[in-house]
Design an enzyme around this catalytic site. Structure first.
Site, short mmCIF file in Angstrom:
data_model
loop_
_atom_site.label_atom_id
_atom_site.label_comp_id
_atom_site.label_asym_id
_atom_site.label_seq_id
_atom_site.Cartn_x
_atom_site.Cartn_y
_atom_site.Cartn_z
N HIS A 62 0.80 -1.22 0.00
CA HIS A 62 0.00 0.00 0.00
C HIS A 62 0.84 1.28 0.00
CE1 HIS A 62 -3.81 -2.00 0.19
NE2 HIS A 62 -3.44 -2.71 1.23
N ASP A 105 -9.25 -6.26 4.66
CA ASP A 105 -9.58 -7.00 3.43
C ASP A 105 -10.46 -8.21 3.73
OD1 ASP A 105 -8.36 -5.40 1.41
OD2 ASP A 105 -6.43 -5.97 2.24
N GLU A 115 -6.68 -12.96 4.81
CA GLU A 115 -7.52 -11.77 4.68
C GLU A 115 -8.66 -11.96 3.67
OE1 GLU A 115 -5.02 -8.39 3.80
OE2 GLU A 115 -3.88 -9.46 2.29
N ASP A 147 16.95 -10.11 -1.77
CA ASP A 147 18.30 -9.71 -2.18
C ASP A 147 18.66 -8.32 -1.63
OD1 ASP A 147 18.69 -12.08 -3.49
OD2 ASP A 147 18.48 -11.28 -5.52
N ARG A 190 6.42 -5.78 3.53
CA ARG A 190 5.19 -6.35 2.97
C ARG A 190 5.30 -6.14 1.47
NH1 ARG A 190 -0.99 -5.30 4.75
NH2 ARG A 190 -0.53 -3.12 4.30
C1 3PY Z 1 -5.87 -5.61 6.27
O1 3PY Z 1 -6.48 -5.26 7.29
O2 3PY Z 1 -6.41 -5.93 5.22
C2 3PY Z 1 -4.42 -5.65 6.33
O3 3PY Z 1 -3.80 -6.02 5.37
C3 3PY Z 1 -3.74 -5.22 7.59
O4 3PY Z 1 -3.03 -4.07 7.35
MG MG Z 2 -4.91 -6.25 3.61
#
Ligand code: 3PY
Ligand code: MG
Length: 255
Positions: free
Chosen positions: A47, A178, A152, A86, A72
């Site tokens: 994000h 999500d 998620e 890497d 992430r």
């Molecule tokens: C979500 O809540 O979807 C996440 O990925 C946590 O940041």
């Molecule tokens: Mg998420």
């Protein structure tokens, strides 16, 4: 600098860990939060707008602290994972893992053959101190990495025990936003269906003996959340720290 993975050791020892997001792609912001003493700092390339060069500068800045550096990644993509590893990240968080096959693909991308299919360039990459510790890195990299997979979606919750059973997975990290969106109830965290999906994910992860990760939730303190069994809580991030500080100052001035 290639070093023993502190977060991995803390998870094995059953310690509770606090992390925060780094969204800004800013080495200065990363340096400031690193001084604050978090256990994990998560560069967010799902994000956040950052690129690999800014991530490397951030990692250099974060060397002032002990926090384990996690990225992430943008998705379950072996090529992106290869570049992240890497560059020298110490942990990876992979969003949107729905099935056992997704989990196996993610773990394989993090391991050199014969265990996995990670492309090898440890004779020169930053991860092995530019090859100065190539042999040691090649031998230990898989065991010295924290792999976090995000649960998620409702599909992921239904498959959570199979996902957790994949060898090499260290942590399953619930993404409530999500997850709520996957049942068309985006951010309705008090909805009974969303609550029960989150609870089912928590139970499945703990029952499988994997570390449980998640974000701080409104209405629940971080200590209470740790008491629910969370091993890592990620709370806030560089952008929200600045936003909230700026808003609080403005409010304190009565404006
Ligand atoms: C979500 O809540 O979807 C996440 O990925 C946590 O940041
Ligand atoms: Mg998420």
């Amino acid at each position: 600098m290639y070093r023993p993975n502190r977060l991995k050791a803390r998870l094995k020892a059953g310690e509770r860990n606090l992390g925060c997001w780094l969204w800004l792609g800013s080495a200065a912001a990363a340096e400031i939060v690193a001084f604050a003493g978090f256990d994990a700092l998560l560069i967010d390339h799902e994000h956040g707008p950052g690129d690999f060069l800014s991530a490397v500068d951030m990692m250099r800045a974060m060397a002032v602290g002990q926090a384990t550096i996690v990225m992430r990644v943008e998705g379950n993509d072996p090529v992106y994972l290869k570049r992240a590893l890497d560059a020298g990240v110490e942990g990876v968080m992979i969003p949107g893992i729905d099935t056992r096959a997704d989990a196996e693909r993610a773990v394989a991308a993090c391991r050199y053959p014969p265990l996995g299919n990670r492309g090898a360039a440890f004779s020169a990459t930053r991860a092995s101190d530019y090859g100065m510790r190539a042999a040691e890195y090649a031998k230990t990299a898989a065991d010295n990495l924290v792999i976090m997979l995000q649960i998620e979606s409702a599909t992921a919750v239904h498959n959570v025990r199979e996902i957790a059973a994949v060898e090499g997975v260290d942590m399953l990290f619930i993404g409530p936003t999500d997850l709520s969106g996957s049942v068309k109830k985006l951010m309705a965290f008090d909805d009974p269906e969303v609550r029960s999906l989150i609870a089912e994910a928590e139970r499945g992860i703990k029952a499988a003996g994997r570390a449980l990760g998640g974000i701080a939730m409104k209405g629940e303190s971080i200590p209470d959340r740790f008491a629910r069994g969370y091993d890592l809580i990620v709370a806030g991030g560089d952008a929200t720290f600045i936003r909230d500080g700026a808003a609080a100052l403005r409010a304190s001035a009565g404006r």
